[in-house]
Write an enzyme that holds these catalytic residues in place. Structure first.
Site, PDB file in Angstrom:
ATOM      1  N   CYS A 190       0.831  -1.206   0.000  1.00  0.00           N
ATOM      2  CA  CYS A 190       0.000   0.000   0.000  1.00  0.00           C
ATOM      3  C   CYS A 190       0.863   1.253   0.000  1.00  0.00           C
ATOM      4  CB  CYS A 190      -0.915  -0.006   1.212  1.00  0.00           C
ATOM      5  SG  CYS A 190      -1.882  -1.518   1.302  1.00  0.00           S
ATOM      6  N   THR A 191       1.978   1.172   0.668  1.00  0.00           N
ATOM      7  CA  THR A 191       2.907   2.299   0.673  1.00  0.00           C
ATOM      8  C   THR A 191       3.472   2.503  -0.725  1.00  0.00           C
ATOM      9  OG1 THR A 191       3.458   1.858   2.977  1.00  0.00           O
ATOM     10  CG2 THR A 191       4.981   3.232   1.735  1.00  0.00           C
TER      11      THR A 191
END
Lengths: 369, 213
Positions: free
Chosen positions: B108-109
């Site tokens: 997600c980062t």
């Protein structure tokens, strides 16, 4: 013979049950007048010294963190500092006089007082390991366990070969052996991933191993200076306990082929790991050839694991699974699932702690040793 | 309408999401919670309904999942500053809505940073980017601040919108799915892209479709 044993003891949970936990200084005086009781006392003494002997740790690190004198795993969790803990001083004397008890000099074991209510968190020892560190050397206990482990393996493999000869059946045991070799690599990767990412030095049972893994990442080269039996004895002990019952119960050549090769690869994975940290010029040519052929984990592949964020190339037998596991992000998937199920984040998601970042060994440090 | 989609990551044996353990029939009451199923790539979704379903309700229940060509249901969620944001407020311009598992996870980062790094391209295309996960506003605020994300993050607490839109989970529902929708200025979905473990690809695919809008 007359022996008097006085034990002054502050116990903690790791002490054997017959020494109940006390929170204050406590003295026990035991007098023995028979040989049996003398042997019992000797057993207690041997147990106590064995338990606090650095060479006979039951929770020895798999990797190459050089420890000080052994401290029980509990003290890995609770020691404020990393000085060796010697809870007993033994004063021992005997007399053969049976006429008078007053001639007996009491045996005094004086424990070191642990401050009540001390709260503790261990820190990784930042002392750089030296070549002649005693914790890198093999002891007779190490050698004994490696001997037991190798004997167990030889029995397993011997059973497999004998069974194959008797039944004139070679293909199946060979295939089973190959499967064992392949799965040992996968097993090494999974266990390495778990210990690298979850838990810490306070984790029950494996806390010392986890701490050792951390130390290995800080000083990876020390594994090459660890003597053979010292390096392998923990796995040898595990293999002995797990394989011996199978050897006694099962005589199938296919099963023994699988078990013998799989457990052998696991037991020697520490040696393969040490070779993966070696330099080409210092390794035997055969080892270099096996590494380059992909039979053993290669130096370059394992070096990739030792780069931040230390989240790939976990397998250390042949490394054959590394590409698949990394390419398909198997461990990342497992980490995500575990996170959503338990809320626990793996270590590799965070910036590496100082204890993980490799301390580069300079040539001057090498020469100083 | 049910859409046929195939898993687009390497492990083809992965059956994403959970299957409803009830038959879908006009004679049976539909469950009160929405659920999604994917059976060999055929995605079906169900949404809450009354206990006596009418045919139109049933049709809406079966086809509530957002897919290409459909108009997604409106929602109102809190952003990272605690402000309510509605889907309808983005009407009139292309919108990229990406659902992701959680803040501060590696994939997600990477995805958020990839959207950030290509944000100028999205702006050039006139598009707005909105990220949605189940984390709360404070988590989003910290995440956005840490990685200097220039776009809105919305808190879908309880994953209601995720379920309404029919975003499939991975590993039999153990992991919230990673799915991106591109909605044109008329509010119609033009792309649905799902890829859990190659988050940067979401940016490439969405930019490609935006250029054709």
């Amino acid at each position: 013979m007359y022996v008097s044993l006085r034990i002054d003891n502050i116990t903690h949970p790791s002490f054997p049950p017959h020494y109940s936990a006390f929170s204050h200084f406590h003295k026990i005086t035991i007098s023995s007048t028979t040989t049996i009781e003398y042997l019992q006392i000797l057993y207690i003494l041997l147990f106590l010294t064995q338990k606090f002997d650095s060479s006979s740790s039951s929770t020895l690190p798999m990797y190459s963190l050089p420890h000080h004198k052994y401290t029980p795993s509990f003290y890995h969790k609770v020691g404020k500092n990393r000085q060796p803990f010697h809870p007993f001083r033994i004063f021992y004397s005997t007399t053969t006089t049976s006429t008078s008890k007053s001639n007996v000099t009491p045996l005094v074991i004086e424990p070191k007082l642990v401050p009540a209510g001390s709260t503790v968190v261990t820190t990784v020892d930042n002392r750089r390991p030296m070549n002649n560190d005693p914790s890198l050397q093999s002891t007779w206990s190490h050698r004994a366990w490696v001997t037991f482990g190798c004997t167990t393996l030889l029995i397993s493999l011997g059973e497999s070969i004998k069974g194959a000869m008797d039944l004139n059946m070679w293909a199946e045991p060979i295939v089973a052996s190959w499967v064992g070799y392949i799965l040992a690599d996968l097993g090494s990767g999974v266990s390495h991933w778990v210990i690298d990412n979850y838990g810490d030095d306070s984790t029950p049972i494996v806390g010392a191993q986890i701490e050792a893994f951390q130390g290995h990442h800080k000083w990876p080269w020390t594994i090459t200076r660890r003597e053979f039996a010292n390096n392998l004895h923990a796995l040898a002990r595990a293999v002995t306990f797990m394989v011996l019952p199978i050897v006694l119960v099962c005589h199938d050549p296919v099963v023994q082929g699988f078990v013998g090769v799989c457990s052998g690869c696991i037991m020697f994975s520490q040696q393969f790991h040490a070779w993966a940290h070696g330099t080409k010029s210092r390794l035997p040519p055969l080892v270099v050839a096996l590494q380059e052929a992909g039979v053993l984990v290669s130096r370059s592949q394992h070096a990739a694991h030792h780069r931040p964020p230390y989240n790939n190339n976990y397998c250390t037998v042949s490394g054959v699974w590394n590409e698949f596991l990394d390419k398909h992000k198997v461990f990342e998937a497992l980490e995500m699932v575990l996170y959503f199920k338990t809320g626990v984040k793996p270590r590799s998601w965070s910036e590496p702690a100082s204890g993980w970042i490799e301390e580069i060994e300079t040539s001057s440090q090498v020469q100083a040793q | 309408m049910a859409s046929l989609t195939l898993p687009n990551h390497y492990l083809p044996t992965l059956l994403r999401s959970h299957s409803p353990n009830y038959p879908c029939s006009q004679n049976l009451p539909l469950p009160s919670t929405p659920s999604n199923s994917q059976f060999f790539g055929l995605k079906l979704s169900h949404s809450p309904s009354s206990s006596i379903p009418s045919s139109s309700t049933l049709r809406g229940s079966i086809f509530a999942k957002v897919s290409k060509g459909s108009k997604p249901p409106n929602f109102t969620l809190k952003d990272q500053n605690g402000k309510n944001v509605s889907l309808s407020s983005f009407k009139g311009k292309p919108l990229v809505v990406y659902f992701y598992p959680a803040d501060e996870t590696p994939g997600c980062t990477k995805q958020a940073c990839a959207f950030r790094d290509s944000y100028e391209k999205f702006k050039k295309a006139g598009a707005v980017v909105v990220g949605i996960s189940g984390d709360d506003a404070s988590s989003h605020k910290a995440f956005a601040s840490k990685y200097k994300l220039p776009f809105t993050l919305l808190s879908d607490e309880g994953n209601k919108v995720r379920k309404e839109w029919g975003v499939p989970g991975d590993f039999f529902g153990s992991l919230p799915g990673r799915e991106t929708y591109v909605i044109d200025k008329n509010g119609v979905v033009q792309l649905v892209y799902n890829n859990q473990f190659q988050p940067e690809k979401h940016i490439d695919e969405t930019l490609k479709i935006l250029q054709s809008l």
